[in-house]
Design a protein around this motif. Structure first.
Motif, PDB file in Angstrom:
ATOM      1  N   GLY A  92       0.303 -14.048   7.860  1.00  0.00           N
ATOM      2  CA  GLY A  92      -0.327 -14.328   6.779  1.00  0.00           C
ATOM      3  C   GLY A  92      -0.047 -15.971   6.159  1.00  0.00           C
ATOM      4  O   GLY A  92      -0.563 -16.548   4.997  1.00  0.00           O
ATOM      5  N   GLN A 124      -3.458  -8.601   8.646  1.00  0.00           N
ATOM      6  CA  GLN A 124      -2.727  -9.321   8.901  1.00  0.00           C
ATOM      7  C   GLN A 124      -2.115  -8.706  10.467  1.00  0.00           C
ATOM      8  O   GLN A 124      -2.145  -7.490  10.562  1.00  0.00           O
TER       9      GLN A 124
ATOM     10  N   ALA B   5      -3.253 -18.177   4.407  1.00  0.00           N
ATOM     11  CA  ALA B   5      -3.996 -17.291   4.514  1.00  0.00           C
ATOM     12  C   ALA B   5      -3.689 -16.064   3.641  1.00  0.00           C
ATOM     13  O   ALA B   5      -4.460 -15.520   2.504  1.00  0.00           O
ATOM     14  N   ASN B   6      -2.274 -15.469   3.130  1.00  0.00           N
ATOM     15  CA  ASN B   6      -1.992 -14.607   1.955  1.00  0.00           C
ATOM     16  C   ASN B   6      -1.811 -15.063   1.019  1.00  0.00           C
ATOM     17  O   ASN B   6      -2.193 -14.711  -0.039  1.00  0.00           O
ATOM     18  N   GLU B   7      -1.998 -16.624   0.849  1.00  0.00           N
ATOM     19  CA  GLU B   7      -2.953 -16.742   0.110  1.00  0.00           C
ATOM     20  C   GLU B   7      -4.772 -16.647  -0.434  1.00  0.00           C
ATOM     21  O   GLU B   7      -4.533 -16.591  -2.071  1.00  0.00           O
ATOM     22  N   VAL B   8      -4.907 -16.537   0.063  1.00  0.00           N
ATOM     23  CA  VAL B   8      -5.950 -15.943  -0.248  1.00  0.00           C
ATOM     24  C   VAL B   8      -6.712 -14.821   0.239  1.00  0.00           C
ATOM     25  O   VAL B   8      -8.259 -14.244  -0.986  1.00  0.00           O
ATOM     26  N   GLU B  10      -7.986 -11.016   2.208  1.00  0.00           N
ATOM     27  CA  GLU B  10      -8.461 -10.590   3.060  1.00  0.00           C
ATOM     28  C   GLU B  10     -10.147 -10.841   3.102  1.00  0.00           C
ATOM     29  O   GLU B  10     -10.938 -11.239   3.256  1.00  0.00           O
ATOM     30  N   MET B  46      -9.639  -3.327  14.199  1.00  0.00           N
ATOM     31  CA  MET B  46      -8.295  -3.193  14.526  1.00  0.00           C
ATOM     32  C   MET B  46      -7.346  -2.966  13.642  1.00  0.00           C
ATOM     33  O   MET B  46      -6.873  -2.718  12.750  1.00  0.00           O
ATOM     34  N   LEU B  47      -5.669  -1.798  14.717  1.00  0.00           N
ATOM     35  CA  LEU B  47      -5.043  -1.176  13.913  1.00  0.00           C
ATOM     36  C   LEU B  47      -3.747  -1.363  14.299  1.00  0.00           C
ATOM     37  O   LEU B  47      -3.986  -1.827  15.451  1.00  0.00           O
ATOM     38  N   HIS B  48      -2.957  -1.853  13.593  1.00  0.00           N
ATOM     39  CA  HIS B  48      -0.931  -1.947  14.018  1.00  0.00           C
ATOM     40  C   HIS B  48      -0.624  -0.492  13.507  1.00  0.00           C
ATOM     41  O   HIS B  48      -0.617   0.006  12.521  1.00  0.00           O
ATOM     42  N   THR B  51       0.656  -1.308   9.663  1.00  0.00           N
ATOM     43  CA  THR B  51      -0.123  -1.351   8.997  1.00  0.00           C
ATOM     44  C   THR B  51      -0.824   0.210   8.913  1.00  0.00           C
ATOM     45  O   THR B  51      -0.975   0.629   7.874  1.00  0.00           O
ATOM     46  N   ASP B  52      -0.657   0.166  10.155  1.00  0.00           N
ATOM     47  CA  ASP B  52      -1.947   1.786   9.740  1.00  0.00           C
ATOM     48  C   ASP B  52      -1.550   2.690  10.558  1.00  0.00           C
ATOM     49  O   ASP B  52      -1.823   4.715  10.406  1.00  0.00           O
ATOM     50  N   HIS B 315      -5.336  -5.645   3.129  1.00  0.00           N
ATOM     51  CA  HIS B 315      -4.743  -5.867   4.375  1.00  0.00           C
ATOM     52  C   HIS B 315      -3.406  -6.804   4.103  1.00  0.00           C
ATOM     53  O   HIS B 315      -2.490  -6.191   4.374  1.00  0.00           O
ATOM     54  N   LEU B 316      -4.653  -8.399   4.219  1.00  0.00           N
ATOM     55  CA  LEU B 316      -3.608  -9.146   4.262  1.00  0.00           C
ATOM     56  C   LEU B 316      -2.997  -9.244   2.382  1.00  0.00           C
ATOM     57  O   LEU B 316      -1.453 -10.012   2.883  1.00  0.00           O
ATOM     58  N   LYS B 319      -1.093  -4.707   2.652  1.00  0.00           N
ATOM     59  CA  LYS B 319      -1.708  -3.343   2.842  1.00  0.00           C
ATOM     60  C   LYS B 319      -0.066  -3.199   3.484  1.00  0.00           C
ATOM     61  O   LYS B 319       0.956  -1.690   3.893  1.00  0.00           O
ATOM     62  N   ARG B 320       0.572  -4.301   3.880  1.00  0.00           N
ATOM     63  CA  ARG B 320       1.913  -3.540   4.686  1.00  0.00           C
ATOM     64  C   ARG B 320       2.977  -3.225   3.427  1.00  0.00           C
ATOM     65  O   ARG B 320       4.449  -2.842   4.419  1.00  0.00           O
TER      66      ARG B 320
END
Lengths: 324, 324
Positions: A92, A124, B5-8, B10, B46-48, B51-52, B315-316, B319-320
């Motif tokens: 992030g 993320q 990234a986290n300000e913009v 996903e 992509m899965l983590h 988060t997923d 997500h970004l 989702k977390r």
């Protein structure tokens, strides 16, 4: 409690997964799918910030390398790339300008080899993670596998070996070298050139009997070729093509050979060729570095013979320790 | 310093990447490549772990879901899958039996839908990360895109909505329900069934004008369809197909509609169809849930109309926080 991943190691994990998923899972640089008139080849590669991208790399370098690593696998089959998709796990706190650099590097690499990044996914992630998947097509009678090497064939490689190893010594170990040399080495490491045109040209020759890329290092690559083709290799140390800049950097002959054989990170094509190919293959630059023998992986160093033991780094066991 | 990234978010990141990579990058569930006689479609996901994959999932569940998420994208194009590749980032302390479970789940899901996992890559990673890429083929005159919806078409969906949302409430929030109900809901969440046969059947009908899957939730999906087709949707709340087990679990009507519209995680096909299709499409089970209108995303709840604002989780940004 049962065994853990780091006790089994990458090769053990892959073997176990392949036992479950079936024989197609293992073998060549790409999976080969019947596409009617021709073959479709497909490869997927996962790269991570801590293990694959030295911190000196720019976003553009990272994007370029991520696409190049998959295109190199397509080249190894003798195929022409038809598309790339890229999944990105992004922390992030990553700067948008860095992410944009990655996208530009991906675009530039794909375009340089006649293809495009046609899709992707972003998510993320705590660590920058990039997975590229490249597709290619090749005529059924031209596809090159790892399994066709025959005793008596020549062992050949395009370009140079040992450049990423030398760059690593400059970057990570702080080894001294002239600035021009450093630039050549680091550019070779950060901006690898997949051998698409060379692969397509070599695919035309039935004299070329087996092919793969050397991204995991020459030592591991001939190990893989020997496993797939049930042959051995005798490599001539004096013939290994190493850039002058890398040669100058090596402390001694032992280190030079280690750089050329055991490090990896370069995307050259390694292939075996019937000796009759010597007079025919004129449209690709390559070096004959040895020959196919009945068994054993042996280095002939000016007459002294010894086994080639390095198998490239195994990510799960050692790779994390080698880069930073 | 520039934006992070986290300000913009996903969607912003994907838009910026698409500007750089070109128009093909965005649009449908799969990228579409000309394959001569037909189209090749390709998708990557992509899965983590964090988060997923809820921690209650077994290795088999994780493997199944990882392949199902990509096959669902192939189904959404009306294509038949021809192969899957899977890259796995595995923490060193993972039990081998868990990794083997993932491989078995991948194999079982691929086989259940007539395809195979043909290749992959493994790497060490701090967090379990799986990237699946699925390929498929579809006749050029049968491919379904997101861009074909026309005012007056019906909005239709296969199967049920809201099952993963209900399972989530059972698993993560500890909502009480009869054991049989819990089993149905959790199985629906952990073992999603990509609608391959339904997609192939729907692809035959020119009356089906646009299609996608609803894996990001109905709300986000109609937003995407509306963007691609330049139309609006009027959704009839009374027609949303929700399992009895999920209906019983909902505290009130508001929560029920939120489960059906805003959560996602199910791999049903959402499609638009000319009303003339009602008498023709007999080989697929589906529910008409609304219709295509000139503009706006509107829910008609027994005569009371309100805008559908949920866009699925990003997500970004969020989702977390939603899963654990």
């Amino acid at each position: 409690m049962g065994l853990k991943a780091n006790e089994v190691g990458e090769i053990g994990i892959i073997r176990r997964i392949a036992q479950i998923l079936g024989s197609k899972y293992l073998g060549d640089d790409c999976a080969v799918l019947d596409n009617g008139v021709d073959y479709l080849v497909v490869t997927t590669d996962m790269l991570h910030r801590t293990t694959d991208f030295p911190r000196e790399m720019s976003g553009e370098d990272i994007g370029w390398m991520s696409v190049a690593v998959s295109l190199s696998d397509v080249a190894a089959m003798g195929a022409r790339p038809t598309g790339v998709v890229a999944a990105m796990g992004i922390p992030g706190e990553t700067e948008m300008s860095f992410i944009e650099g990655i996208a530009r590097g991906m675009r530039d690499c794909a375009r340089a080899y006649g293809t495009e990044v046609v899709g992707g996914d972003t998510d993320q992630h705590a660590e920058l993670t990039i997975v590229t998947t490249a597709l290619g097509r090749v005529d059924k009678d031209k596809v090159k596998l790892r399994s066709g090497a025959k005793v008596g064939d020549l062992l050949c490689v395009t370009g140079y070996l040992g450049t990423p190893a030398a760059a690593y010594k400059v970057l990570i170990e702080g080894r001294e070298a002239p600035e021009e040399d450093k630039k050549v080495l680091i550019d070779g490491f950060f901006r690898p050139k997949p051998r698409i045109e060379e692969g397509v040209r070599l695919s035309k020759y039935p004299e070329v009997t087996a092919m793969m890329d050397v991204s995991d290092g020459l030592g591991k690559s001939i190990f893989e070729l020997s496993s797939s083709s049930h042959v051995g290799f005798l490599v001539d140390a004096d013939r290994l093509p190493v850039r002058e800049e890398a040669k100058k950097l090596a402390k001694d002959r032992g280190e030079l050979l280690d750089m050329a054989i055991c490090f990896g990170g370069e995307f050259e094509l390694l292939f075996t060729m019937s000796p009759t190919g010597l007079d025919k293959v004129k449209d690709v630059e390559y070096t004959v570095i040895g020959r196919v023998v009945p068994e054993g992986l042996t280095l002939d160093d000016s007459g002294a013979r010894r086994p080639i033991t390095c198998r490239g780094y195994e990510h799960l066991r050692k790779k994390r320790d080698t880069m930073h």
